[in-house]
Structures are given as C-alpha cells and as structure tokens.
Design a protein around this motif. Structure first.
Motif, PDB file in Angstrom:
ATOM      1  N   GLY A 108       0.733  -1.136  -0.074  1.00  0.00           N
ATOM      2  CA  GLY A 108      -0.061  -0.051   0.051  1.00  0.00           C
ATOM      3  C   GLY A 108       0.847   1.334   0.039  1.00  0.00           C
ATOM      4  N   GLN A 109       1.986   1.229  -0.026  1.00  0.00           N
ATOM      5  CA  GLN A 109       3.238   2.168  -0.158  1.00  0.00           C
ATOM      6  C   GLN A 109       3.779   2.292  -1.528  1.00  0.00           C
ATOM      7  N   GLN A 110       4.071   3.725  -1.923  1.00  0.00           N
ATOM      8  CA  GLN A 110       5.101   3.708  -3.046  1.00  0.00           C
ATOM      9  C   GLN A 110       6.490   3.894  -2.341  1.00  0.00           C
ATOM     10  N   VAL A 111       7.229   2.975  -2.470  1.00  0.00           N
ATOM     11  CA  VAL A 111       8.717   2.873  -2.097  1.00  0.00           C
ATOM     12  C   VAL A 111       9.569   3.016  -3.127  1.00  0.00           C
ATOM     13  N   LEU A 123       9.125   0.609   4.649  1.00  0.00           N
ATOM     14  CA  LEU A 123       8.244  -0.708   4.732  1.00  0.00           C
ATOM     15  C   LEU A 123       8.059  -1.334   6.159  1.00  0.00           C
ATOM     16  N   TYR A 124       9.317  -1.214   7.126  1.00  0.00           N
ATOM     17  CA  TYR A 124       9.256  -1.832   8.275  1.00  0.00           C
ATOM     18  C   TYR A 124       9.352  -0.935   9.422  1.00  0.00           C
ATOM     19  N   GLY A 125       9.062   0.254   9.163  1.00  0.00           N
ATOM     20  CA  GLY A 125       8.912   1.316  10.384  1.00  0.00           C
ATOM     21  C   GLY A 125      10.325   1.310  11.055  1.00  0.00           C
ATOM     22  N   LEU A 126      11.571   1.156  10.400  1.00  0.00           N
ATOM     23  CA  LEU A 126      12.718   1.120  10.716  1.00  0.00           C
ATOM     24  C   LEU A 126      13.234   2.822  10.920  1.00  0.00           C
ATOM     25  N   ASP A 127      14.687   2.763  11.699  1.00  0.00           N
ATOM     26  CA  ASP A 127      15.309   4.197  11.488  1.00  0.00           C
ATOM     27  C   ASP A 127      16.597   3.820  11.352  1.00  0.00           C
ATOM     28  N   LEU A 128      17.108   3.119  10.432  1.00  0.00           N
ATOM     29  CA  LEU A 128      18.382   2.840   9.912  1.00  0.00           C
ATOM     30  C   LEU A 128      19.225   4.173   9.563  1.00  0.00           C
ATOM     31  N   LYS A 166       8.053  -9.793  -2.103  1.00  0.00           N
ATOM     32  CA  LYS A 166       7.506  -8.471  -2.144  1.00  0.00           C
ATOM     33  C   LYS A 166       7.596  -7.545  -3.395  1.00  0.00           C
ATOM     34  N   PHE A 167       9.017  -7.806  -3.734  1.00  0.00           N
ATOM     35  CA  PHE A 167       9.425  -6.989  -4.925  1.00  0.00           C
ATOM     36  C   PHE A 167       9.741  -7.433  -6.232  1.00  0.00           C
ATOM     37  N   ASP A 291       2.838  -6.472  -7.542  1.00  0.00           N
ATOM     38  CA  ASP A 291       1.688  -7.536  -7.162  1.00  0.00           C
ATOM     39  C   ASP A 291       1.003  -8.318  -8.375  1.00  0.00           C
ATOM     40  N   GLU A 292       1.292  -9.539  -8.309  1.00  0.00           N
ATOM     41  CA  GLU A 292       0.641 -10.419  -9.468  1.00  0.00           C
ATOM     42  C   GLU A 292      -0.844  -9.982  -9.708  1.00  0.00           C
ATOM     43  N   THR A 293      -1.448  -9.545  -8.968  1.00  0.00           N
ATOM     44  CA  THR A 293      -3.001  -9.403  -9.048  1.00  0.00           C
ATOM     45  C   THR A 293      -3.183  -8.431  -9.892  1.00  0.00           C
ATOM     46  N   VAL A 294      -2.368  -7.302 -10.203  1.00  0.00           N
ATOM     47  CA  VAL A 294      -2.315  -6.400 -11.067  1.00  0.00           C
ATOM     48  C   VAL A 294      -1.818  -6.789 -12.305  1.00  0.00           C
ATOM     49  N   PRO A 295      -2.561  -6.686 -13.520  1.00  0.00           N
ATOM     50  CA  PRO A 295      -2.258  -7.263 -14.872  1.00  0.00           C
ATOM     51  C   PRO A 295      -1.049  -6.475 -15.582  1.00  0.00           C
TER      52      PRO A 295
END
Length: 404
Positions: A108-111, A123-128, A166-167, A291-295
């Motif tokens: 649900g995000q654009q990264v 994606l993971y709410g990190l602070d690297l 995911k990617f 996402d594979e469900t998006v054609p």
C-alpha cells in the motif's frame, strides 16, 4: 538539411538500377548507427529498410494527439559509462540532464526501487541511519544459497525471501511469464540492492535524454546523401529486387533462417497509452506494480523524462505478453543453446552479418547496441583501409576475414 531519402514498400526505379554497398535490415540503433558510419566514414552507399512505418526502432518517440511527446514502445532512458558513445551520439543531438527514479507499490506504499535504506525504513518502520546499519539488517534477512543459478537464488541470497516476494517474484512472473526460479541469474542481477539512500535507478556517469527526442536524433543520423530508407518494407519483399554487396541483418536471427532449428523465445509487450487532462499523474516517471494480481507491470509518465511543459499529460500502462513484436530474449540456458546453433549457421553464411539485440539474441541496453555497431564499423574500416602504422599485414587480413 535535406529531407531523408525515404521511399515506400517497393523499391523505386533508381533503387533497382543502382547497386548498394550495404543493405541494412532494421532502422533502430544498430542499423542506423552502422548506416551513418558506413555512409559518412567510408562513403558507402547504404539502403536501410524497416518493416515498421518509422525509423528509430523501439526508441521511436512522437507527439500524441494531445501534443505530448511520448515513447510508443515504453520509456527509453539513456544512460552509459562510455564517453566514446556519448561523443558519437552528441553529433546528432543535444541533451537534457535526467536521472531516472522508480517507485514500487508494495504493502500500500510507494517506495524506491532498487531497494535502498529509505525503502527499508518505510516498509518496516525502521530508523536505519547508516550504510552499515542497513547492511547488517539485510544480512540478517538474507538466506544464503550455496550455488547461485537462478534469478530467485540471486535475490534470496542477498536480501531473503520476504523482500524477494514483495518486490521481485510477482513482477518477474508477469514480465517473463516464468517464475524467477526458471530464469537465468542475470535477470535480477540487473537490479541492485543499496544500503545508502541513493534513489536513482541507474548510477552511470552519463544520464541524459536527447533534448528534442530520439526520433529527431535518428533523423539527423540518417540524413546523408549516401543513405536511402524504405519503410513498411519486409526484407523478403526486396531481397531479390535490390542489388547490394553485403547484408547487415538486425532482425531476429531465427527468422532469417526460417526458424529451421525452432523459434527463439522472446517476451513481448502490449502498451496502453492514455492522455489525461491534468498536468501530472504521478510523482516520478515510472511506478512499478510487483503485485501479481495487478495485470500491468508499470505505468510511465513521459513529461518527467522529456521536461516538456504542457497542460495535459500522457501515460502508458505496460502489459507483458507472449505474443507480439519480439522485445526481450528470454534468458534461459536452453534458449542460449538454441541461439548457438543459429550463431554457427550465421558464421557459415557468406555475405551477411547479424547485429543488434535481435540479430545476436542478447538483452542489450541502448548504449551497448551503439557500442556493438561502432565496434563492427571499426572492423570494417580497418579491413577497408589496411593495417594502421605498426600493425602487421596478418592483423589486417584477420580483420578482413571478420568484417563484411
């Protein structure tokens, strides 16, 4: 500048009467660069043919009905580390600086893609905060693969299965019609993973776009009195009607040989172009949809690439396909073996040289195709002019055997 010497699908009377030194099949980068060099560098008479209605191959761009400059065959981003290729193309175009950035819609995000520190933090709410922290994080997720053979192995070994799924997995399955576990490792090796915050898609030293577009660059390249062009023309239509000494074939090598060993597998694309009555559709030129469900695989917006100011914008949805024009050679060991059989047949066929992505069944970037064409020209030039000072006659004879 005189207009390009373009004729229709049948050779004109003058074309039939005059012998060409070279017939070049394909007016994309490979054929056009070689045509220009042969005409301007060696004063050779060249006929370039293409079955499409335009020059420029897949890099062809044009203004759509809304007046927006679009790429008919999806976004073409020029980038290279080779100054000699920049110097050559700069004879035919000025440039505008452009660094390509791509976002991927994940969870649900654009990264950013390639994955970088920003991607991981979002994606993971990190602070690297550093490369070292990001490196340690990725190492903790990586799942070492003893022998890396496939595209799946490459990614899972570097960043682990979750990020791979995911990617990469869905996107690759859509793009190639095959699971990454069935594809050569070079496919996903093209997309690095970064520990810094560099969100550029490419890191080459030269990243710029032709200022007036690719088609304008090709027009200048082919604008030479020694070059004739026939569009909407298939090689089989004219091969017995035009006199020529040597053939440069930039079409599919298996097609030239009537698929005698079977068809070389290619992946194709379908493009859905849309014009929108708004200034901007998305924040970057290309957004990927893993996402594979998006054609579709991605949506591209051309004004980011061209810098054009316009009240409307134009976008393209890309749908990979098994049918249609051949775009991507499918990198699998069995396909490489099949190509080797055609390559051997080509080596035994006098009077023809195969060039370009389709002629050599390799997934080249644009700059690599230009480099391949310039290298072939150099061999022809050296064979034509004899040995340079300090070179042996044997060296010259060797070049002559390689060159058409």
């Amino acid at each position: 500048m005189h207009s390009l010497n373009v004729t229709g699908p049948s050779p004109s009377q003058s074309d039939q009467q005059q012998a060409f030194d070279y017939l070049i099949v394909g007016a994309g980068f490979a054929g056009s660069v070689l045509a220009e060099r042969l005409a301007a560098g060696l004063n050779k008479r060249v006929l370039v043919i293409d079955r499409r209605s335009h020059i420029g191959g897949n890099a062809y761009d044009h203004y759509d009905e809304a007046g927006v400059l679009i790429h008919r065959y999806g976004p073409h981003i020029f980038h290279t580390n080779a100054q000699r290729i920049v110097d050559y193309l700069s004879r035919f175009t000025q440039w505008r600086p452009y660094e390509h950035r791509v976002l991927a819609v994940v969870d649900g995000q654009q990264v950013p893609i390639p994955i970088n520190r920003t991607t991981l933090n979002a994606l993971y709410g990190l602070d690297l905060q550093s490369d070292e922290e990001a490196e340690r994080y990725l190492a903790s997720r990586a799942e070492p693969v003893e022998t890396i053979r496939t595209s799946e192995d490459v990614v899972v070994n570097q960043i682990g299965r979750e990020l791979y799924e995911k990617f990469f997995r869905g996107y690759t399955r859509k793009q190639w019609g095959l699971d990454p576990s069935q594809l050569d490792k070079m496919v996903t090796s093209r997309v690095p993973t970064r520990t810094n915050t560099d969100d550029r898609y490419f890191t080459d030293t030269f990243q710029q776009m032709p200022l007036e577009g690719y088609t304008r660059m090709f027009e200048r390249m082919l604008d030479h009195p020694n070059i004739s062009i026939m569009l909407n023309t298939d090689y089989r239509q004219v091969r017995d009607q035009v006199a020529y000494k040597h053939l440069i074939y930039c079409g599919p090598i298996d097609e030239y040989f009537d698929h005698c060993f079977g068809k070389l597998p290619y992946r194709s694309l379908k493009f859905e172009h849309q014009s929108l009555e708004q200034e901007q559709f998305q924040s970057v030129a290309t957004v990927n949809y893993p996402d594979e469900t998006v054609p579709y695989t991605r949506i591209s917006e051309y004004k980011h690439l061209t810098g054009q100011q316009h009240a409307s914008t134009s976008i393209t949805y890309e749908y990979p396909s098994a049918e249609g024009d051949p775009y991507y050679p499918i990198p699998r060991p069995e396909n490489a073996e099949l190509y080797k059989r055609y390559e051997q047949l080509a080596a035994e066929t006098p009077g023809v040289t195969f060039l370009g992505r389709l002629g050599t069944y390799k997934y080249y970037n644009m700059d690599q195709v230009v480099g391949q064409a310039l290298a072939l020209y150099k061999r022809i030039e050296e064979a034509h002019n004899g040995p340079a000072p300090g070179e042996s006659a044997e060296h010259s004879e060797s070049l002559a055997r390689q060159a058409p």
